[in-house]
Design a protein around this motif. Structure first.
Motif: not given
Length: 144
Positions: A8-15
């Motif tokens: 979830t953290i990685v996806r938020q950073r990518r977003a």
């Protein structure tokens, strides 16, 4: 308290990175295009000024009499055209050269050369016309 997974953290950073790119990329492209237009404007303005200066200098160093006026004007015009042709990216057919001669207070001929070149910008910018006529005028009294 819920635990946030690593995915979830990685996806938020990518977003967040994608959002920053979507906001910053148009600004960077616009900045690059402004730089290109500003550089082309500076180059054309200097080239037009050099052309007028070289032509006026040629006229100031050549004899001007009523009998040699046509030859004198042809030499001055050729000097201005040669200076503009030497620069890359200029269309010599668009250059407008106006030459005027009048006697000054000491009864010496003073040649005035006006060179105009239409610069077309890369982009349409708000409040700035796309076609900008660049004009430089140089006046030199005959000194030889």
């Amino acid at each position: 308290m819920t635990r946030i997974s690593r995915i979830t953290i990685v996806r938020q950073r990518r977003a967040a990175a994608a959002t920053e790119l979507a906001v910053c990329l148009p600004l960077l492209v616009a900045l690059c295009l402004v730089s290109v237009d500003l550089g082309r404007f500076a180059q054309a303005y200097i080239a037009v000024g050099n052309s007028a200066r070289v032509a006026a200098e040629r006229g100031a160093t050549r004899a001007y009499l009523a009998t040699t006026a046509a030859t004198w004007e042809a030499e001055v015009r050729a000097a201005a055209e040669a200076e503009m042709t030497a620069e890359e990216g200029f269309d010599p057919t668009l250059v407008v050269i106006e030459i005027d001669v009048e006697n000054d207070d000491h009864n010496l001929p003073r040649g005035t050369v006006r060179v105009t070149y239409p610069l077309r910008l890369v982009m349409d910018w708000p409040g700035i016309p796309r076609d900008i006529p660049l004009t430089r005028q140089v006046s030199i009294r005959r000194f030889r």
